[in-house]
Design an enzyme around this catalytic site. Structure first.
Site, PDB file in Angstrom:
ATOM      1  N   CYS A 119       0.818  -1.227   0.000  1.00 31.73           N
ATOM      2  CA  CYS A 119       0.000   0.000   0.000  1.00 31.73           C
ATOM      3  C   CYS A 119       0.848   1.272   0.000  1.00 31.73           C
ATOM      4  CB  CYS A 119      -0.951  -0.001   1.186  1.00 31.73           C
ATOM      5  SG  CYS A 119      -2.059  -1.420   1.184  1.00 31.73           S
ATOM      6  N   HIS A 252      -3.127   7.371   2.270  1.00 29.20           N
ATOM      7  CA  HIS A 252      -3.558   6.060   1.765  1.00 29.20           C
ATOM      8  C   HIS A 252      -4.979   5.810   2.260  1.00 29.20           C
ATOM      9  CE1 HIS A 252      -3.951   1.900   0.929  1.00 29.20           C
ATOM     10  NE2 HIS A 252      -3.693   1.486   2.155  1.00 29.20           N
ATOM     11  N   ASN A 282     -10.054  -0.081   0.154  1.00 28.70           N
ATOM     12  CA  ASN A 282      -8.588  -0.033   0.111  1.00 28.70           C
ATOM     13  C   ASN A 282      -8.121  -0.657  -1.206  1.00 28.70           C
ATOM     14  OD1 ASN A 282      -5.852  -0.366   0.462  1.00 28.70           O
ATOM     15  ND2 ASN A 282      -6.007  -1.136   2.561  1.00 28.70           N
TER      16      ASN A 282
END
Ligand code: UT7
Length: 325
Positions: A119, A252, A282
């Site tokens: 990520c 993020h 996500n």
């Protein structure tokens, strides 16, 4: 050789199949896995995610985002001399998704490679592109985050499968005489490998180990909140800025509670935080450029504003980039 690199175009893409929390809950219930829109919204802020069709790969999602970014930058594919794709869900073991995407773009000859930092991948890729531009090794880069995380999900594990989705975001980064990227900061600590991983690999034509995502959500949450703050403060110090100077925080997009905590620690109001996690969950390396592109296209983030990008993910990896748009 230019002193700086600057983002001159952004793009993003979400595959058309959209599942709301209620849609996903209904699909999971068929296999006796229970969840609810209320739980997902309250614990994560996620309302929907997009899943790519089975024959669609990260390079396809990245290609659509890259084309948009090129158009926004007023460039053709053949103008690009560097392509970096941040992904943990590559099309193949090799060659890189960047090479596959380069071919789909119809551009040939530029440097092209993948960066794998889960990520944090986009923060890593952007930092590498910035460095290559500053050394003169590249002048016009495509930096892409593209993921099909749906392929890694264990739909019997409600603690992880409700969190992730597929998508892509891209930026064009060009050599510039004015900043641009002001500072960046990258870190990793491999002792945390086990708290977020896909512990499988290919050997002898077989998958060995487990090819589905495993996460200790609480451990990840706790680490994420601390390291994001450290990275944010480090880039501010490197650039001679303070948190109050930041116009927009683009974190993020994993969990609204992590973003709220990151903003709180920097004493930034949530009005200055770009939030798109509700729309796509996500999407790992794609989440920051997806959020950035949405905010640029809607006119929320304006040219010249000071933007903090910050990422955290498996590895454990984390980092931040401070830039003037
Ligand atoms: O890119 C970085 C990637 N990862 C992250 O950012 C994730 C970081 N971690 C998190 O976001 C959170 O830890 C989660 C969203 C994963 C979990 O939230 P939590 O507030 O830490 O919940 P929990 O794990 O403490 O679970 C609370 C309860 C449990 O039930 P009991 O033991 O209290 O009876 C879980 O079994 O919620 C239950 N639960 C669910 N219930 C409905 C867990 N998942 C679900 C679900 N639906 N999907």
């Amino acid at each position: 050789m230019s002193l700086y690199s600057r983002i001159t175009g952004t793009g993003s893409y979400l595959p058309p199949r959209r599942l709301t929390n209620a849609d996903l809950a209904a699909e999971l219930a068929v296999n006796g896995v229970l969840t609810s829109d209320d739980w997902i919204v309250e614990r994560t802020g996620i309302r929907a995610r997009h899943f790519a069709a089975p024959d669609v790969c990260s390079s396809d999602l990245g290609l659509a985002a890259a084309r948009q970014a090129l158009q926004a930058a007023n460039l053709q594919a053949q103008d690009i001399d560097l392509i970096i794709v941040a992904t943990s869900t590559p099309d193949m073991v090799f060659p890189s998704t960047a090479c596959i995407l380069q071919n789909k773009l119809g551009a040939h000859g530029s440097a092209a490679f993948d960066v794998q930092a889960v990520c944090s991948g986009f923060i890593y890729a952007l930092t590498v592109a910035d460095a290559l531009i500053k050394t003169g090794a590249a002048t016009k880069a495509l930096v892409i985050g593209a993921e099909v995380f749906s392929r890694l999900l264990d739909f019997k594990d409600r603690t992880t499968c409700v969190l992730f989705g597929d998508g892509a975001g891209a930026v064009v980064l060009e050599a510039s005489d004015t900043p641009g990227i002001l500072a960046s900061d990258l870190h990793a600590d491999g002792k945390h490998v086990g708290i977020l991983c896909v512990p499988g690999h290919v050997s002898g034509g077989k998958t060995l180990g487990d090819p589905l995502l495993k996460m200790d959500g609480k451990a990840v949450f706790k680490l994420a909140v601390g390291v994001l703050d450290e990275a944010a403060r480090e880039v501010l110090a490197k650039a001679g800025k303070v948190a109050a100077d930041v116009d927009w925080l683009v974190p993020h997009q994993a969990n609204i509670r992590i973003m709220q905590s990151a903003a709180r620690k920097l004493k930034l109001p949530m009005e200055k935080v770009i939030v798109t996690v509700d729309q796509h969950g996500n999407t790992s390396a794609a989440s920051i450029p997806l959020a950035l592109d949405g905010a640029v296209r809607s006119g929320t983030i304006k040219p010249g504003e000071l933007v903090m990008l910050e990422g955290v993910g498996g590895g454990f990896t984390w980092g931040a980039v401070l830039l003037n748009l």
